[in-house]
Design an enzyme around this catalytic site. Structure first.
Site, PDB file in Angstrom:
ATOM      1  N   PHE A   1      37.277  38.291  42.202  1.00 27.95           N
ATOM      2  CA  PHE A   1      38.275  37.583  42.996  1.00 27.95           C
ATOM      3  C   PHE A   1      38.364  36.134  42.544  1.00 27.95           C
ATOM      4  CE2 PHE A   1      34.306  37.271  45.415  1.00 27.95           C
ATOM      5  CZ  PHE A   1      34.252  35.935  45.773  1.00 27.95           C
TER       6      PHE A   1
ATOM      7  N   PHE B   1      42.355  31.798  51.190  1.00 32.31           N
ATOM      8  CA  PHE B   1      41.042  32.393  50.948  1.00 32.31           C
ATOM      9  C   PHE B   1      40.909  32.842  49.487  1.00 32.31           C
ATOM     10  CE2 PHE B   1      38.026  36.158  51.916  1.00 32.31           C
ATOM     11  CZ  PHE B   1      36.954  35.439  51.402  1.00 32.31           C
TER      12      PHE B   1
ATOM     13  N   HIS C   1      27.814  36.277  46.411  1.00 27.95           N
ATOM     14  CA  HIS C   1      28.666  36.777  45.330  1.00 27.95           C
ATOM     15  C   HIS C   1      28.411  35.924  44.086  1.00 27.95           C
ATOM     16  CE1 HIS C   1      31.236  39.418  47.871  1.00 27.95           C
ATOM     17  NE2 HIS C   1      30.863  38.571  48.812  1.00 27.95           N
TER      18      HIS C   1
ATOM     19  N   GLN D   1      42.051  39.334  45.114  1.00 27.54           N
ATOM     20  CA  GLN D   1      41.036  40.231  44.547  1.00 27.54           C
ATOM     21  C   GLN D   1      41.671  41.325  43.704  1.00 27.54           C
ATOM     22  OE1 GLN D   1      38.202  41.634  47.437  1.00 27.54           O
ATOM     23  NE2 GLN D   1      37.604  43.408  46.226  1.00 27.54           N
TER      24      GLN D   1
ATOM     25  N   ARG E   1      44.401  42.902  46.900  1.00 23.70           N
ATOM     26  CA  ARG E   1      44.120  42.208  48.161  1.00 23.70           C
ATOM     27  C   ARG E   1      44.352  40.711  47.974  1.00 23.70           C
ATOM     28  NH1 ARG E   1      38.333  41.180  50.738  1.00 23.70           N
ATOM     29  NH2 ARG E   1      38.827  40.909  52.920  1.00 23.70           N
TER      30      ARG E   1
ATOM     31  N   LEU F   1      30.203  32.119  51.048  1.00 25.18           N
ATOM     32  CA  LEU F   1      30.003  33.166  50.045  1.00 25.18           C
ATOM     33  C   LEU F   1      28.919  32.807  49.033  1.00 25.18           C
ATOM     34  CD1 LEU F   1      33.704  34.175  49.222  1.00 25.18           C
ATOM     35  CD2 LEU F   1      32.149  35.182  50.891  1.00 25.18           C
TER      36      LEU F   1
ATOM     37  N   ASN G   1      31.771  42.535  45.661  1.00 23.29           N
ATOM     38  CA  ASN G   1      30.717  43.545  45.758  1.00 23.29           C
ATOM     39  C   ASN G   1      30.719  44.180  47.142  1.00 23.29           C
ATOM     40  OD1 ASN G   1      29.113  41.939  47.600  1.00 23.29           O
ATOM     41  ND2 ASN G   1      28.425  40.721  45.851  1.00 23.29           N
TER      42      ASN G   1
END
Length: 442
Positions: free
Chosen positions: A364, A311, A377, A314, A306, A373, A353
Site C-alpha cells: 500500500f 489514509f 507493517h 492498496q 482498496r 502502523l 499483511n
C-alpha cells in the site's frame, strides 16, 4: 495557636507530639497496611510477566495458562473471590516497539507505571486512555482504531489507572489472603471440564498446534529411555560429528542479500506514473521480493482494490479481491522493521499483511502519515516522483467497502535499478574502495 494539656504558655505552632496526643493526630506506632503494587505487565495470579494475556471486565490481567487451571479448581475470581469461569475472560492484544516495550499503537507512547491504559472489549486491542478519549469518545467514533471493530463506551476496560491503584494492591487479592494455589497436576488437555469463550478456546487451540502446551512428563526408569539420535556426517572437516538432523532453510526464511544501494521502480497507472525508491540497503528481503515481482510483470494489469481517502491505497493482488497474491518464494516471509523507516509521511510504500510475518505480494501507499502502523507493517520504499498521480488516485470515489468505483489500474511496472542483480560488481567495487583507502593511510 492553642493551648494543649500541660502547656504553661501559648505558642504560635503545634508540635508533632501535641498533634498526635491532643488533637486527634496519627501516632507514630500505628501499623500501616503494606502496599505492594502489581505491574501492569504481570499476571495477577502468578505475579510474573504474562505471555498470553487475558483480562476480566474489571481490567484484571492474567496469563491464560495460569488462570484456567485456577478456575477449574476453585471456580471463582482470584482477586475478588466472586464466582467466575473461563468464558468471562477477554483476549488482549498488547503492542510492542522494536525494543520490546509495551506501547500505545496510536500515540506510540511507551507504557509505564504512570500510564493510564485501557482495552477495547470487542477487539482486545490495548491503547492509552488519551488515544481512546481523543479519537473515539470525543469524536463519538465507536470503532476500534486499528481494526474498526464496533464497540460502546461500556466496552472500554481500564487496565491501569494511575489515580486508582488500590485494585492493584497485591495484599488485598483474595487468593493470597486464603492461600490458594493456581497450579494443578499436569494434564494432556488443560481445557478439560471447563466452559471457555471463543477467544480463549482459540488461543489454546493455537498453542496446541504450535506445541506450546506442556504435557505431563512420563516417569523415567532404567528400563525406559529416549532413543538417541544417530550421529551423522560432520558439517565440516574440523568437526568430529554432531547429533540431530540438518533441516534445509527455506529461501523465504534465509537472510536477505546485502547491498548498500537503493532500487528504483516506475509504477505506470491509468492516472499517471509513480516513481518509487526501494530501500534495498535497509530491508533487503522485502525489497528483493518487490523488485523481482515487478521484473516478472506480476503486477502488470492488476488493480488497486482498496482506497481510503486520507489514509492509503492498496494493491498487489492479481485476483483483485484483497485475499490473493504470493511472494517470489511462493509463501509468506518475515517482517523487516527499522527505526528510521516509519509510516510518517505521504507516499510511504509499505507491505500489506494479515498479521505478523505474513508478507506476500500486496502493498500500500500512504496518502497521509499513519504512525499506528509503525512496526506492524514493513516499510520498504517511498514515492519520489508522481505525487500528482497519487493525488488523482486519492480522489477516485469508492463504495461502502472502500473499493474504487472507477478502476485504478497498474498498467505495468518498470525496474530502473535492481542492485540485487549486480551484487558481484558491487562487492568488487567495495573491495577496490577498501584497497584504495588502505593505500592512502600508508
Amino acid at each position: 495557636m492553642g493551648k494543649s494539656k500541660g502547656q504553661s504558655h501559648n505558642q504560635m505552632y503545634i508540635t508533632n507530639k501535641e498533634y498526635a496526643a491532643s488533637f486527634g493526630g496519627k501516632s507514630g506506632n500505628e501499623k500501616k497496611n503494606p502496599f505492594q503494587r502489581l505491574p501492569f505487565y504481570c499476571c495477577a495470579l502468578s505475579l510474573t510477566p504474562f505471555e498470553t494475556p487475558v483480562c476480566t471486565e474489571d481490567g484484571i490481567v492474567y496469563d491464560i495458562l495460569n488462570i484456567v487451571p485456577f478456575l477449574r479448581k476453585h471456580k471463582k475470581d482470584p482477586i475478588t473471590g466472586k464466582p467466575m469461569n473461563a468464558k468471562d475472560l477477554i483476549k488482549l492484544k498488547f503492542h510492542k516497539n522494536v525494543e520490546g516495550e509495551y506501547i500505545c499503537p496510536i500515540k506510540y507512547s511507551v507504557f509505564t507505571e504512570h500510564s493510564h491504559i485501557v482495552a477495547i472489549k470487542t477487539s482486545g486491542n490495548v491503547y492509552s486512555h488519551e488515544a481512546v478519549e481523543t479519537m473515539n469518545v470525543k469524536t463519538k467514533n465507536w470503532k476500534d482504531l486499528i481494526d474498526d471493530t464496533p464497540f460502546t463506551r461500556k466496552d472500554i476496560i481500564v487496565i491501569q489507572d494511575p489515580n486508582n491503584l488500590e485494585r492493584r494492591n497485591i495484599s488485598t487479592f483474595n487468593y493470597i489472603k486464603e492461600g490458594l494455589s493456581h497450579q494443578e497436576e499436569a494434564s494432556d488437555d488443560p481445557t478439560r471440564n471447563i466452559t471457555m469463550s471463543e477467544d480463549s478456546k482459540k488461543v489454546f487451540d493455537e498453542m496446541k498446534e504450535k506445541g506450546l502446551l506442556s504435557k505431563p512428563k512420563a516417569s523415567t526408569s532404567s528400563t525406559q529411555s529416549k532413543p538417541i539420535p544417530q550421529a551423522i556426517q560432520a558439517p565440516s572437516f574440523t568437526s568430529t560429528g554432531f547429533t540431530g538432523v540438518l533441516t534445509p532453510v527455506h529461501p523465504a526464511d534465509a537472510p536477505g542479500k546485502e547491498t548498500k544501494k537503493k532500487g528504483y521502480v516506475q509504477i505506470s497507472t491509468n492516472y499517471g506514473d509513480l516513481n518509487v525508491e526501494i530501500h534495498c540497503d535497509l530491508v533487503p528481503k522485502t525489497s528483493e521480493n518487490f523488485l523481482e515481482l515487478c521484473e516478472k510483470g506480476y503486477y502488470d494489469n492488476t488493480i488497486f482494490h482498496r482506497s481510503i481517502k486520507n489514509f492509503m491505497v492498496q494493491g498487489g493482488d492479481p485476483t483483485g479481491t484483497g485475499k490473493g497474491g504470493q511472494s517470489i518464494w511462493e509463501r509468506s516471509f518475515k517482517d523487516e522493521f527499522k527505526q528510521n523507516l516509519l509510516h510518517d509521511t505521504r507516499g510511504v510504500l509499505s507491505m500489506a499483511n494479515s498479521g505478523t510475518n505474513t508478507n506476500n505480494s500486496q502493498f500500500f501507499i500512504l496518502y497521509k502519515s499513519a504512525p499506528y502502523l509503525n512496526f506492524k507493517h514493513s516499510v520498504f520504499g517511498k514515492v519520489v516522483g508522481g505525487m500528482e498521480a497519487l493525488r488523482s488516485i486519492e480522489l477516485v470515489p469508492t463504495d461502502e467497502k472502500d473499493r474504487p468505483t472507477s478502476e485504478i489500474k497498474i498498467i505495468k511496472t518498470t525496474v530502473f535499478m535492481n542492485p540485487f542483480r549486480h551484487l558481484e560488481e558491487e562487492q568488487e567495487e567495495e573491495k577496490i574502495r577498501k584497497e584504495k583507502k588502505k593505500k592512502k593511510k600508508k
